[in-house]
Design a protein around this motif. Structure first.
Motif, PDB file in Angstrom:
ATOM      1  N   ALA A  77      34.464  41.932  40.177  1.00 32.23           N
ATOM      2  CA  ALA A  77      33.771  39.581  39.166  1.00 32.23           C
ATOM      3  C   ALA A  77      33.747  40.203  38.169  1.00 32.23           C
ATOM      4  O   ALA A  77      33.692  38.851  37.806  1.00 32.23           O
ATOM      5  CB  ALA A  77      31.890  40.807  39.848  1.00 32.23           C
ATOM      6  N   PHE A  78      33.538  40.887  37.658  1.00 27.34           N
ATOM      7  CA  PHE A  78      34.002  40.746  35.618  1.00 27.34           C
ATOM      8  C   PHE A  78      35.445  40.394  35.262  1.00 27.34           C
ATOM      9  O   PHE A  78      35.739  39.426  34.367  1.00 27.34           O
ATOM     10  CB  PHE A  78      33.724  41.967  35.495  1.00 27.34           C
ATOM     11  CG  PHE A  78      34.283  42.099  33.669  1.00 27.34           C
ATOM     12  CD1 PHE A  78      33.358  41.793  32.302  1.00 27.34           C
ATOM     13  CD2 PHE A  78      35.662  42.328  32.984  1.00 27.34           C
ATOM     14  CE1 PHE A  78      33.395  41.396  31.258  1.00 27.34           C
ATOM     15  CE2 PHE A  78      35.608  42.548  31.871  1.00 27.34           C
ATOM     16  CZ  PHE A  78      34.658  42.051  30.642  1.00 27.34           C
ATOM     17  N   LEU A  79      36.331  40.646  36.287  1.00 29.11           N
ATOM     18  CA  LEU A  79      37.531  39.969  36.057  1.00 29.11           C
ATOM     19  C   LEU A  79      37.349  38.764  36.911  1.00 29.11           C
ATOM     20  O   LEU A  79      38.362  37.768  35.502  1.00 29.11           O
ATOM     21  CB  LEU A  79      38.449  40.877  36.449  1.00 29.11           C
ATOM     22  CG  LEU A  79      38.606  42.162  36.423  1.00 29.11           C
ATOM     23  CD1 LEU A  79      39.447  43.231  37.014  1.00 29.11           C
ATOM     24  CD2 LEU A  79      39.469  42.209  34.537  1.00 29.11           C
ATOM     25  N   GLN A  81      35.299  36.105  36.801  1.00 26.30           N
ATOM     26  CA  GLN A  81      34.525  36.118  35.621  1.00 26.30           C
ATOM     27  C   GLN A  81      34.649  35.207  34.491  1.00 26.30           C
ATOM     28  O   GLN A  81      34.720  34.769  34.028  1.00 26.30           O
ATOM     29  CB  GLN A  81      32.782  36.379  35.733  1.00 26.30           C
ATOM     30  CG  GLN A  81      32.291  35.266  34.742  1.00 26.30           C
ATOM     31  CD  GLN A  81      30.554  36.135  34.915  1.00 26.30           C
ATOM     32  OE1 GLN A  81      30.299  36.862  34.749  1.00 26.30           O
ATOM     33  NE2 GLN A  81      29.837  35.220  34.449  1.00 26.30           N
ATOM     34  N   ARG A  82      35.182  35.823  33.811  1.00 24.33           N
ATOM     35  CA  ARG A  82      35.652  36.610  32.625  1.00 24.33           C
ATOM     36  C   ARG A  82      36.938  35.937  31.669  1.00 24.33           C
ATOM     37  O   ARG A  82      37.409  35.520  31.341  1.00 24.33           O
ATOM     38  CB  ARG A  82      35.193  38.159  31.553  1.00 24.33           C
ATOM     39  CG  ARG A  82      33.961  37.970  31.902  1.00 24.33           C
ATOM     40  CD  ARG A  82      32.981  37.077  30.173  1.00 24.33           C
ATOM     41  NE  ARG A  82      31.750  38.141  30.724  1.00 24.33           N
ATOM     42  CZ  ARG A  82      30.656  37.850  29.638  1.00 24.33           C
ATOM     43  NH1 ARG A  82      31.150  37.393  28.547  1.00 24.33           N
ATOM     44  NH2 ARG A  82      29.177  38.148  30.365  1.00 24.33           N
ATOM     45  N   LEU A  83      38.036  36.294  32.774  1.00 22.67           N
ATOM     46  CA  LEU A  83      39.415  36.497  32.469  1.00 22.67           C
ATOM     47  C   LEU A  83      39.808  35.568  33.790  1.00 22.67           C
ATOM     48  O   LEU A  83      41.303  35.353  33.560  1.00 22.67           O
ATOM     49  CB  LEU A  83      39.943  37.771  32.478  1.00 22.67           C
ATOM     50  CG  LEU A  83      38.822  38.649  31.957  1.00 22.67           C
ATOM     51  CD1 LEU A  83      39.995  41.078  31.847  1.00 22.67           C
ATOM     52  CD2 LEU A  83      39.894  38.040  30.355  1.00 22.67           C
ATOM     53  N   GLY A  84      39.366  35.618  34.764  1.00 21.50           N
ATOM     54  CA  GLY A  84      40.256  34.195  35.873  1.00 21.50           C
ATOM     55  C   GLY A  84      40.969  34.911  36.904  1.00 21.50           C
ATOM     56  O   GLY A  84      41.904  34.650  37.371  1.00 21.50           O
ATOM     57  N   ILE A  85      41.200  36.615  36.573  1.00 23.36           N
ATOM     58  CA  ILE A  85      41.825  36.916  37.652  1.00 23.36           C
ATOM     59  C   ILE A  85      41.046  37.381  39.179  1.00 23.36           C
ATOM     60  O   ILE A  85      39.980  38.295  38.652  1.00 23.36           O
ATOM     61  CB  ILE A  85      42.079  38.678  37.195  1.00 23.36           C
ATOM     62  CG1 ILE A  85      43.067  38.313  35.528  1.00 23.36           C
ATOM     63  CG2 ILE A  85      42.983  38.911  37.480  1.00 23.36           C
ATOM     64  CD1 ILE A  85      42.910  39.320  34.859  1.00 23.36           C
ATOM     65  N   HIS A  86      41.457  36.977  40.071  1.00 24.88           N
ATOM     66  CA  HIS A  86      40.477  37.009  41.597  1.00 24.88           C
ATOM     67  C   HIS A  86      41.785  38.275  41.642  1.00 24.88           C
ATOM     68  O   HIS A  86      42.601  38.222  42.835  1.00 24.88           O
ATOM     69  CB  HIS A  86      40.675  36.031  41.506  1.00 24.88           C
ATOM     70  CG  HIS A  86      39.854  34.821  40.958  1.00 24.88           C
ATOM     71  ND1 HIS A  86      38.711  34.235  40.660  1.00 24.88           N
ATOM     72  CD2 HIS A  86      40.275  33.810  41.012  1.00 24.88           C
ATOM     73  CE1 HIS A  86      38.378  33.535  40.733  1.00 24.88           C
ATOM     74  NE2 HIS A  86      39.607  33.020  40.334  1.00 24.88           N
ATOM     75  N   LEU A  87      40.789  39.474  42.346  1.00 25.27           N
ATOM     76  CA  LEU A  87      41.594  40.911  43.052  1.00 25.27           C
ATOM     77  C   LEU A  87      40.768  40.351  44.176  1.00 25.27           C
ATOM     78  O   LEU A  87      39.513  40.554  43.863  1.00 25.27           O
ATOM     79  CB  LEU A  87      41.280  41.971  41.462  1.00 25.27           C
ATOM     80  CG  LEU A  87      42.463  41.701  41.084  1.00 25.27           C
ATOM     81  CD1 LEU A  87      41.528  42.897  40.349  1.00 25.27           C
ATOM     82  CD2 LEU A  87      43.391  41.394  41.073  1.00 25.27           C
ATOM     83  N   PHE A  88      40.972  41.350  45.173  1.00 28.45           N
ATOM     84  CA  PHE A  88      39.692  41.786  46.133  1.00 28.45           C
ATOM     85  C   PHE A  88      39.277  41.056  47.099  1.00 28.45           C
ATOM     86  O   PHE A  88      37.970  40.444  47.540  1.00 28.45           O
ATOM     87  CB  PHE A  88      38.964  43.304  45.842  1.00 28.45           C
ATOM     88  CG  PHE A  88      40.313  44.227  45.287  1.00 28.45           C
ATOM     89  CD1 PHE A  88      41.030  44.917  46.787  1.00 28.45           C
ATOM     90  CD2 PHE A  88      40.039  44.071  44.231  1.00 28.45           C
ATOM     91  CE1 PHE A  88      41.664  46.024  45.754  1.00 28.45           C
ATOM     92  CE2 PHE A  88      40.476  45.516  43.421  1.00 28.45           C
ATOM     93  CZ  PHE A  88      40.673  46.556  44.422  1.00 28.45           C
ATOM     94  N   GLY A  89      39.922  39.677  46.918  1.00 23.09           N
ATOM     95  CA  GLY A  89      39.073  38.634  47.398  1.00 23.09           C
ATOM     96  C   GLY A  89      38.081  37.959  47.128  1.00 23.09           C
ATOM     97  O   GLY A  89      37.248  37.024  47.638  1.00 23.09           O
ATOM     98  N   GLN A  90      38.017  38.305  45.856  1.00 20.82           N
ATOM     99  CA  GLN A  90      36.273  37.604  44.717  1.00 20.82           C
ATOM    100  C   GLN A  90      36.701  36.033  44.366  1.00 20.82           C
ATOM    101  O   GLN A  90      38.002  35.818  44.149  1.00 20.82           O
ATOM    102  CB  GLN A  90      36.200  38.536  43.273  1.00 20.82           C
ATOM    103  CG  GLN A  90      35.410  37.962  43.103  1.00 20.82           C
ATOM    104  CD  GLN A  90      34.209  38.552  42.986  1.00 20.82           C
ATOM    105  OE1 GLN A  90      34.163  39.320  43.877  1.00 20.82           O
ATOM    106  NE2 GLN A  90      33.094  37.998  42.440  1.00 20.82           N
ATOM    107  N   ALA A  91      35.514  35.371  44.829  1.00 22.23           N
ATOM    108  CA  ALA A  91      36.055  34.023  44.565  1.00 22.23           C
ATOM    109  C   ALA A  91      35.316  33.955  42.819  1.00 22.23           C
ATOM    110  O   ALA A  91      33.759  34.653  42.613  1.00 22.23           O
ATOM    111  CB  ALA A  91      35.036  33.822  45.594  1.00 22.23           C
TER     112      ALA A  91
END
Length: 91
Positions: A77-79, A81-91
Motif C-alpha cells: 500500500a505504501f509503495l 500510494q507514495r511511489l506509484g508501484i503496484h505490486l500484488f494487485g494493489q490498486a
C-alpha cells in the motif's frame, strides 16, 4: 458463513505452517548443505561436493526471495500510494 470462516482459518493455518515452520527448515537445510559442501577428507585434504553447494545456494536464495516478497507484500500500500508501484494487485 461458518464454512467460509473455517475455510479461511484453514488457509491461514496452512500459510502459518509453511512460512512459520517450513521456511526456517529450508534455511537450516541450506546451512547444513553448506557445511557439507567442503568437508575434510582422509589425510586432511578438503573434499568438495558441488551438489551440496548448489543445494545450499538454492535453499538460501529461496529463503531470501520469500523474505523480500514478504516485505514487499507488507509495504504494497505504501509503495502504491507514495511511489506509484503496484505490486500484488494493489490498486
Amino acid at each position: 458463513m461458518v464454512l467460509t470462516n473455517l475455510r479461511a482459518l484453514g488457509q491461514v493455518t496452512l500459510a502459518a505452517l509453511v512460512l512459520g515452520a517450513g521456511l526456517p527448515m529450508v534455511f537450516a537445510l541450506g546451512v547444513r548443505l553448506w557445511s557439507a559442501a567442503g568437508t575434510a577428507g582422509p589425510g586432511g585434504s578438503l573434499r568438495r561436493r558441488p551438489a551440496a553447494l548448489v543445494g545450499a545456494c538454492a535453499c538460501l536464495v529461496a529463503v531470501v526471495a520469500v523474505v523480500i516478497a514478504g516485505v514487499l507484500f507488507v509495504a504494497k500500500a505504501f509503495l502504491a500510494q507514495r511511489l506509484g508501484i503496484h505490486l500484488f494487485g494493489q490498486a
